[in-house]
Design a protein around this motif. Structure first.
Motif, PDB file in Angstrom:
ATOM      1  N   ALA A 271       8.131  -3.357  -9.009  1.00 47.05           N
ATOM      2  CA  ALA A 271       8.590  -4.752  -8.944  1.00 47.05           C
ATOM      3  C   ALA A 271       8.291  -5.331  -7.570  1.00 47.05           C
ATOM      4  CB  ALA A 271      10.080  -4.828  -9.251  1.00 47.05           C
ATOM      5  N   PHE A 272       8.443  -4.524  -6.525  1.00 50.51           N
ATOM      6  CA  PHE A 272       8.117  -4.993  -5.177  1.00 50.51           C
ATOM      7  C   PHE A 272       6.654  -5.391  -5.109  1.00 50.51           C
ATOM      8  CE2 PHE A 272       6.391  -4.467  -0.966  1.00 50.51           C
ATOM      9  CZ  PHE A 272       7.305  -5.119  -0.165  1.00 50.51           C
ATOM     10  N   LYS A 273       5.777  -4.518  -5.614  1.00 45.93           N
ATOM     11  CA  LYS A 273       4.335  -4.819  -5.586  1.00 45.93           C
ATOM     12  C   LYS A 273       4.033  -6.098  -6.354  1.00 45.93           C
ATOM     13  CE  LYS A 273       2.583  -0.113  -5.416  1.00 45.93           C
ATOM     14  NZ  LYS A 273       1.728   0.858  -6.103  1.00 45.93           N
ATOM     15  N   ALA A 274       4.645  -6.242  -7.519  1.00 43.11           N
ATOM     16  CA  ALA A 274       4.400  -7.430  -8.347  1.00 43.11           C
ATOM     17  C   ALA A 274       4.881  -8.693  -7.645  1.00 43.11           C
ATOM     18  CB  ALA A 274       5.082  -7.272  -9.701  1.00 43.11           C
ATOM     19  N   GLN A 275       6.067  -8.636  -7.049  1.00 40.66           N
ATOM     20  CA  GLN A 275       6.614  -9.823  -6.406  1.00 40.66           C
ATOM     21  C   GLN A 275       5.925 -10.124  -5.076  1.00 40.66           C
ATOM     22  OE1 GLN A 275      10.781  -8.795  -6.621  1.00 40.66           O
ATOM     23  NE2 GLN A 275      11.027  -9.985  -8.479  1.00 40.66           N
ATOM     24  N   ALA A 276       5.480  -9.102  -4.372  1.00 41.43           N
ATOM     25  CA  ALA A 276       4.799  -9.315  -3.092  1.00 41.43           C
ATOM     26  C   ALA A 276       3.354  -9.764  -3.289  1.00 41.43           C
ATOM     27  CB  ALA A 276       4.838  -8.035  -2.251  1.00 41.43           C
TER      28      ALA A 276
ATOM     29  N   ALA B   8       0.818  -1.216   0.000  1.00 37.00           N
ATOM     30  CA  ALA B   8       0.000   0.000   0.000  1.00 37.00           C
ATOM     31  C   ALA B   8       0.849   1.262   0.000  1.00 37.00           C
ATOM     32  CB  ALA B   8      -0.938  -0.001   1.213  1.00 37.00           C
ATOM     33  N   VAL B   9       2.038   1.222   0.604  1.00 40.06           N
ATOM     34  CA  VAL B   9       2.874   2.426   0.659  1.00 40.06           C
ATOM     35  C   VAL B   9       3.921   2.478  -0.445  1.00 40.06           C
ATOM     36  CG1 VAL B   9       2.550   2.710   3.140  1.00 40.06           C
ATOM     37  CG2 VAL B   9       4.543   1.478   2.309  1.00 40.06           C
ATOM     38  N   ALA B  10       4.009   1.432  -1.240  1.00 35.16           N
ATOM     39  CA  ALA B  10       5.008   1.386  -2.313  1.00 35.16           C
ATOM     40  C   ALA B  10       4.615   2.340  -3.432  1.00 35.16           C
ATOM     41  CB  ALA B  10       5.144  -0.041  -2.846  1.00 35.16           C
ATOM     42  N   LYS B  11       5.281   3.472  -3.485  1.00 32.87           N
ATOM     43  CA  LYS B  11       5.035   4.488  -4.516  1.00 32.87           C
ATOM     44  C   LYS B  11       6.360   4.795  -5.190  1.00 32.87           C
ATOM     45  CE  LYS B  11       0.792   5.775  -2.946  1.00 32.87           C
ATOM     46  NZ  LYS B  11       0.155   4.517  -2.693  1.00 32.87           N
ATOM     47  N   GLU B  12       6.340   4.962  -6.488  1.00 30.58           N
ATOM     48  CA  GLU B  12       7.567   5.255  -7.224  1.00 30.58           C
ATOM     49  C   GLU B  12       8.201   6.563  -6.782  1.00 30.58           C
ATOM     50  OE1 GLU B  12       9.460   3.397  -9.158  1.00 30.58           O
ATOM     51  OE2 GLU B  12       8.053   1.758  -8.963  1.00 30.58           O
ATOM     52  N   SER B  13       7.418   7.447  -6.193  1.00 32.40           N
ATOM     53  CA  SER B  13       7.960   8.724  -5.734  1.00 32.40           C
ATOM     54  C   SER B  13       8.581   8.630  -4.339  1.00 32.40           C
ATOM     55  CB  SER B  13       6.858   9.790  -5.729  1.00 32.40           C
ATOM     56  OG  SER B  13       5.815   9.398  -4.844  1.00 32.40           O
ATOM     57  N   SER B  14       8.483   7.484  -3.705  1.00 29.25           N
ATOM     58  CA  SER B  14       9.052   7.300  -2.368  1.00 29.25           C
ATOM     59  C   SER B  14      10.578   7.216  -2.454  1.00 29.25           C
ATOM     60  CB  SER B  14       8.515   6.020  -1.730  1.00 29.25           C
ATOM     61  OG  SER B  14       7.124   6.103  -1.566  1.00 29.25           O
ATOM     62  N   PRO B  15      11.247   7.547  -1.354  1.00 34.47           N
ATOM     63  CA  PRO B  15      12.718   7.447  -1.359  1.00 34.47           C
ATOM     64  C   PRO B  15      13.170   5.994  -1.510  1.00 34.47           C
ATOM     65  CG  PRO B  15      11.899   8.156   0.797  1.00 34.47           C
ATOM     66  CD  PRO B  15      10.721   8.046  -0.105  1.00 34.47           C
TER      67      PRO B  15
ATOM     68  N   GLU C 250      11.046 -14.729  -0.125  1.00 33.43           N
ATOM     69  CA  GLU C 250      12.480 -14.538  -0.364  1.00 33.43           C
ATOM     70  C   GLU C 250      12.723 -13.825  -1.697  1.00 33.43           C
ATOM     71  OE1 GLU C 250      16.477 -14.491   0.338  1.00 33.43           O
ATOM     72  OE2 GLU C 250      14.938 -15.103   1.757  1.00 33.43           O
ATOM     73  N   LYS C 251      11.924 -14.132  -2.712  1.00 29.07           N
ATOM     74  CA  LYS C 251      12.087 -13.526  -4.037  1.00 29.07           C
ATOM     75  C   LYS C 251      11.796 -12.024  -4.034  1.00 29.07           C
ATOM     76  CE  LYS C 251      11.189 -17.712  -6.635  1.00 29.07           C
ATOM     77  NZ  LYS C 251      10.269 -18.426  -7.520  1.00 29.07           N
ATOM     78  N   ILE C 252      11.088 -11.551  -3.025  1.00 25.36           N
ATOM     79  CA  ILE C 252      10.795 -10.115  -2.938  1.00 25.36           C
ATOM     80  C   ILE C 252      12.098  -9.325  -2.862  1.00 25.36           C
ATOM     81  CG2 ILE C 252       9.777  -8.324  -1.458  1.00 25.36           C
ATOM     82  CD1 ILE C 252       7.588 -10.378  -0.723  1.00 25.36           C
ATOM     83  N   GLY C 253      13.126  -9.915  -2.300  1.00 22.55           N
ATOM     84  CA  GLY C 253      14.424  -9.249  -2.188  1.00 22.55           C
ATOM     85  C   GLY C 253      15.047  -8.886  -3.515  1.00 22.55           C
ATOM     86  N   ASP C 254      14.589  -9.485  -4.604  1.00 26.32           N
ATOM     87  CA  ASP C 254      15.122  -9.192  -5.934  1.00 26.32           C
ATOM     88  C   ASP C 254      14.529  -7.923  -6.546  1.00 26.32           C
ATOM     89  OD1 ASP C 254      16.526 -11.568  -5.693  1.00 26.32           O
ATOM     90  OD2 ASP C 254      15.047 -12.732  -6.830  1.00 26.32           O
ATOM     91  N   ALA C 255      13.526  -7.356  -5.904  1.00 19.46           N
ATOM     92  CA  ALA C 255      12.837  -6.184  -6.467  1.00 19.46           C
ATOM     93  C   ALA C 255      13.791  -4.998  -6.576  1.00 19.46           C
ATOM     94  CB  ALA C 255      11.631  -5.817  -5.612  1.00 19.46           C
ATOM     95  N   GLU C 256      13.810  -4.387  -7.744  1.00 17.83           N
ATOM     96  CA  GLU C 256      14.667  -3.225  -7.998  1.00 17.83           C
ATOM     97  C   GLU C 256      13.883  -1.919  -8.001  1.00 17.83           C
ATOM     98  OE1 GLU C 256      18.001  -3.253  -8.442  1.00 17.83           O
ATOM     99  OE2 GLU C 256      18.090  -5.417  -8.104  1.00 17.83           O
ATOM    100  N   SER C 257      12.548  -2.022  -7.968  1.00 23.57           N
ATOM    101  CA  SER C 257      11.709  -0.823  -7.978  1.00 23.57           C
ATOM    102  C   SER C 257      10.471  -1.092  -7.134  1.00 23.57           C
ATOM    103  CB  SER C 257      11.292  -0.476  -9.410  1.00 23.57           C
ATOM    104  OG  SER C 257      10.394  -1.473  -9.904  1.00 23.57           O
ATOM    105  N   PHE C 258       9.732  -0.038  -6.863  1.00 24.00           N
ATOM    106  CA  PHE C 258       8.517  -0.195  -6.084  1.00 24.00           C
ATOM    107  C   PHE C 258       7.469  -1.003  -6.841  1.00 24.00           C
ATOM    108  CE2 PHE C 258      10.507   3.460  -4.045  1.00 24.00           C
ATOM    109  CZ  PHE C 258      10.429   3.083  -2.717  1.00 24.00           C
TER     110      PHE C 258
END
Length: 127
Positions: free
Chosen positions: A87-92, A35-42, A77-85
């Motif tokens: 990708a994090f959302k997709a993997q999570a 829910a907080v994963a935004k591309e504009s986040s640090p 564990e695969k969530i650790g491979d995310a390079e962007s927000f």
């Protein structure tokens, strides 16, 4: 079982050994971070999110007798491979959906058990 389900019937049945409290906690962690994963986040937040998701202690196993627990641990564990927000959302979203399936299965079992108690004359409202 629908075609959009992540877990097989056998994995869902094996997941019945996972405490409901652990399922709900892991699902809440993943959903809150998605829910907080935004591309504009640090970018530091992405690192924190990946670490937090991978540190849901109950799901940091690969050789547990409960196969569903091992499968979900691998997904997390695969969530650790995310390079962007994104990708994090997709993997999570995959382990989140799998956890949802296990929680729904448990809810159906609880409902069925309550119906059995009522049919047997027990007051399930006191439980």
């Amino acid at each position: 079982m629908t075609s959009s389900m992540i877990l097989s019937k056998a994995l869902i049945e094996s997941g019945r050994d996972i405490p409901l409290k652990e399922l709900l906690y892991a699902k809440r962690v993943l959903d809150n971070y998605m829910a907080v994963a935004k591309e504009s986040s640090p970018l530091e937040l992405l690192t924190e999110m990946k670490v937090a998701a991978r540190n849901v202690e109950y799901f940091t196993t690969s050789d547990n007798p409960c196969e569903a627990r091992n499968v979900i641990s691998g997904m997390i564990e695969k969530i650790g491979d995310a390079e962007s927000f994104d990708a994090f959302k997709a993997q999570a979203s995959t382990p989140s959906q799998a956890l949802f399936e296990l929680i729904e299965d448990r809810a159906q079992l609880i409902k069925h058990e309550r119906e059995l108690l009522l049919a047997s004359g027990y007051d399930a409202s006191r439980i």
